[in-house]
Scaffold this motif. Structure first.
Motif, short mmCIF file in Angstrom:
data_model
loop_
_atom_site.label_atom_id
_atom_site.label_comp_id
_atom_site.label_asym_id
_atom_site.label_seq_id
_atom_site.Cartn_x
_atom_site.Cartn_y
_atom_site.Cartn_z
N THR A 176 38.61 28.82 42.16
CA THR A 176 39.30 27.60 42.07
C THR A 176 39.22 26.80 43.35
OG1 THR A 176 41.35 28.69 42.72
CG2 THR A 176 40.83 28.54 40.26
N THR A 177 39.68 25.62 43.58
CA THR A 177 39.71 24.89 44.72
C THR A 177 41.11 24.59 44.98
OG1 THR A 177 39.32 22.74 43.70
CG2 THR A 177 37.18 24.25 44.04
N PRO A 178 41.17 23.93 46.21
CA PRO A 178 42.69 23.40 46.54
C PRO A 178 43.12 22.25 45.51
CG PRO A 178 41.35 23.88 48.42
CD PRO A 178 40.49 24.06 47.25
N ASP A 179 42.02 21.63 44.92
CA ASP A 179 42.43 20.76 43.95
C ASP A 179 42.74 21.06 42.54
OD1 ASP A 179 42.22 18.72 46.14
OD2 ASP A 179 40.19 18.96 45.62
N ASN A 180 42.24 22.23 42.04
CA ASN A 180 42.18 22.45 40.57
C ASN A 180 42.74 24.03 40.33
OD1 ASN A 180 39.98 24.20 41.57
ND2 ASN A 180 38.40 23.23 39.92
N TRP A 181 43.59 24.46 41.18
CA TRP A 181 43.98 26.01 41.05
C TRP A 181 45.06 26.39 40.05
CZ3 TRP A 181 49.12 26.72 42.19
CH2 TRP A 181 49.74 25.61 43.19
N ARG A 182 45.93 25.16 39.57
CA ARG A 182 47.23 25.21 39.08
C ARG A 182 46.99 26.03 37.57
NH1 ARG A 182 51.24 23.03 41.68
NH2 ARG A 182 50.67 21.45 43.40
N GLU A 183 46.27 25.48 36.78
CA GLU A 183 46.12 26.10 35.47
C GLU A 183 45.70 27.48 35.42
OE1 GLU A 183 43.74 25.27 31.35
OE2 GLU A 183 43.63 23.48 32.83
N THR A 184 44.75 27.84 36.45
CA THR A 184 44.03 29.19 36.50
C THR A 184 45.09 30.09 36.99
OG1 THR A 184 41.81 28.22 36.75
CG2 THR A 184 42.27 30.57 37.38
N PHE A 185 45.77 29.54 38.01
CA PHE A 185 46.88 30.55 38.42
C PHE A 185 47.90 30.92 37.72
CE2 PHE A 185 46.62 30.13 43.41
CZ PHE A 185 45.22 30.30 43.41
N ALA A 186 48.24 29.72 36.70
CA ALA A 186 49.33 30.18 35.60
C ALA A 186 48.67 31.10 34.61
CB ALA A 186 49.81 28.66 34.87
N THR A 187 47.53 30.97 34.20
CA THR A 187 47.14 31.67 33.23
C THR A 187 46.81 33.30 33.67
OG1 THR A 187 44.72 31.12 33.49
CG2 THR A 187 46.02 29.88 31.94
N ARG A 188 46.71 33.44 34.79
CA ARG A 188 46.32 34.64 35.68
C ARG A 188 47.66 35.25 36.34
NH1 ARG A 188 40.33 34.58 37.80
NH2 ARG A 188 39.40 33.02 36.28
N SER A 189 48.68 34.74 36.30
CA SER A 189 49.86 35.19 36.73
C SER A 189 50.78 36.25 35.83
CB SER A 189 50.90 34.11 37.21
OG SER A 189 50.26 33.29 38.49
N PRO A 190 50.77 37.46 36.09
CA PRO A 190 51.48 38.35 35.21
C PRO A 190 53.05 37.94 35.08
CG PRO A 190 50.61 39.56 37.04
CD PRO A 190 50.23 38.09 37.31
N LEU A 191 53.63 37.25 35.77
CA LEU A 191 54.99 36.67 35.30
C LEU A 191 54.77 35.62 34.20
CD1 LEU A 191 57.93 36.82 35.96
CD2 LEU A 191 57.36 35.01 37.60
N ARG A 192 53.68 34.98 33.99
CA ARG A 192 53.75 34.05 32.76
C ARG A 192 53.14 34.71 31.63
NH1 ARG A 192 52.96 28.64 34.51
NH2 ARG A 192 53.60 28.55 36.61
N LEU A 193 52.66 36.27 31.92
CA LEU A 193 52.14 36.64 30.75
C LEU A 193 53.18 37.90 30.30
CD1 LEU A 193 48.50 37.17 32.06
CD2 LEU A 193 49.40 35.52 30.14
N ALA A 194 54.56 38.02 30.74
CA ALA A 194 55.38 39.01 30.89
C ALA A 194 55.73 39.18 29.37
CB ALA A 194 56.68 38.61 31.46
N ASP A 195 55.58 38.38 28.32
CA ASP A 195 55.72 38.57 27.02
C ASP A 195 54.70 39.38 26.19
OD1 ASP A 195 53.85 36.34 27.24
OD2 ASP A 195 54.57 35.44 25.41
N LEU A 196 53.68 39.70 26.92
CA LEU A 196 52.58 40.58 26.14
C LEU A 196 52.80 41.90 26.87
CD1 LEU A 196 49.50 38.21 26.85
CD2 LEU A 196 50.85 38.49 24.81
N ILE A 197 53.71 42.13 27.68
CA ILE A 197 53.79 43.61 28.10
C ILE A 197 54.98 44.26 27.41
CG2 ILE A 197 54.41 44.97 30.28
CD1 ILE A 197 53.14 42.78 31.80
#
Length: 270
Positions: A176-197
């Motif tokens: 990512t870059t300083p301009d386009n990180w938000r979506e990727t960070f969301a999809t790769r943050s365990p806290l956002r994926l907790a419902d799959l654990i």
């Protein structure tokens, strides 16, 4: 009674060759059941571009002396295998390291080096991040339990507080870059994926941690409890990022062993 490692190699996705140090159980006074494969701990180093240690590690010997095998995996991005292997993680942190970890679990089971019903994941900091991502991506029942210490659970929060010496590191690792990180960070943050654990999990956290603040572990534990997942959060006042006190390390190992034995339905050795 000392377990000596042997280097093993296996293929991950895209025929990538990955290595790991396998430590079999070792005891001067006890033998496991004849013909049975041992429970195994897949250990994930931090960094995330560090490497599995090559020297004597008393924590690994703690587990091997208690009947566990330990597989210390050098997933893609690990140091020690050349520049191309190190850079193979760039853009793929939270994906390629996870794929290698899951391939390592399948390898142990296929080769009879571990009981497939008693596989455990452990890791701290960035290693804890990979563990949590693997739990979210793995098929149900792949792992019987997991243990993490001061894990990264929210990449956006990590970016906000990371020190200047690692400026840009997260962008390179996630592509990512300083301009386009938000979506990727969301999809790769365990806290956002907790419902799959759904795997039983124990989390260890220092309350004075400035690198990965306690709020990250607390939020993850709360989310998993809300879903009915068995989770324990163990905190240590006065400890930061990486536990230093002997009494803390002893207490952590005791709680970790009790949690894993209960999760794996293993008797406590007499």
């Amino acid at each position: 009674a000392i377990s000596r490692a042997r280097m093993l190699a296996f293929e991950s996705e895209d025929a990538v060759r990955v290595h790991g140090l396998y430590y079999p159980p070792a005891s001067a006074s006890h033998d496991g059941p004849a013909g049975a494969a041992p429970p195994a701990i897949l250990k994930v180093h931090g960094g995330p571009t560090g490497m599995a240690g090559r020297g004597y590690d008393p924590r690994i010997q703690f587990w091997t002396s208690r009947g566990f095998a330990v597989f210390d995996i050098d997933y893609r991005g690990s140091a020690g295998y050349g520049r191309a292997f190190r850079e193979a993680l760039d853009g793929g942190w939270g994906e390629r390291d996870v794929a290698d970890l899951l391939a390592g679990a399948r390898f142990l089971a296929r080769e009879g080096l571990a009981d497939p019903a008693r596989l455990v994941l452990t890791g701290g900091s960035a290693g804890g991040y990979t563990v949590l991502m693997a739990l979210a991506r793995a098929k149900p029942g792949t792992f019987a339990a997991a243990s993490v210490a001061y894990p990264v659970t929210d990449l956006g929060q990590l970016l906000a507080i990371t020190h200047k010496f690692e400026a840009g590191y997260l962008f390179a690792l996630t592509g990512t870059t300083p301009d386009n990180w938000r979506e990727t960070f969301a999809t790769r943050s365990p806290l956002r994926l907790a419902d799959l654990i759904a795997t039983p999990l124990i989390i260890f956290q220092g309350l004075d941690d400035k690198v990965v603040p306690p709020a990250q572990s607390e939020a993850m534990a709360e989310r998993l409890r809300e879903q009915g997942v068995r989770v324990e959060l163990v905190t240590f006042p006065g400890e930061g990022h990486g536990f230093r006190r002997a009494e803390t390390i002893a207490a952590m190992l005791a709680r970790e062993e009790a949690f894993l034995r209960e999760s794996l339905a293993l008797a406590t050795p007499g």
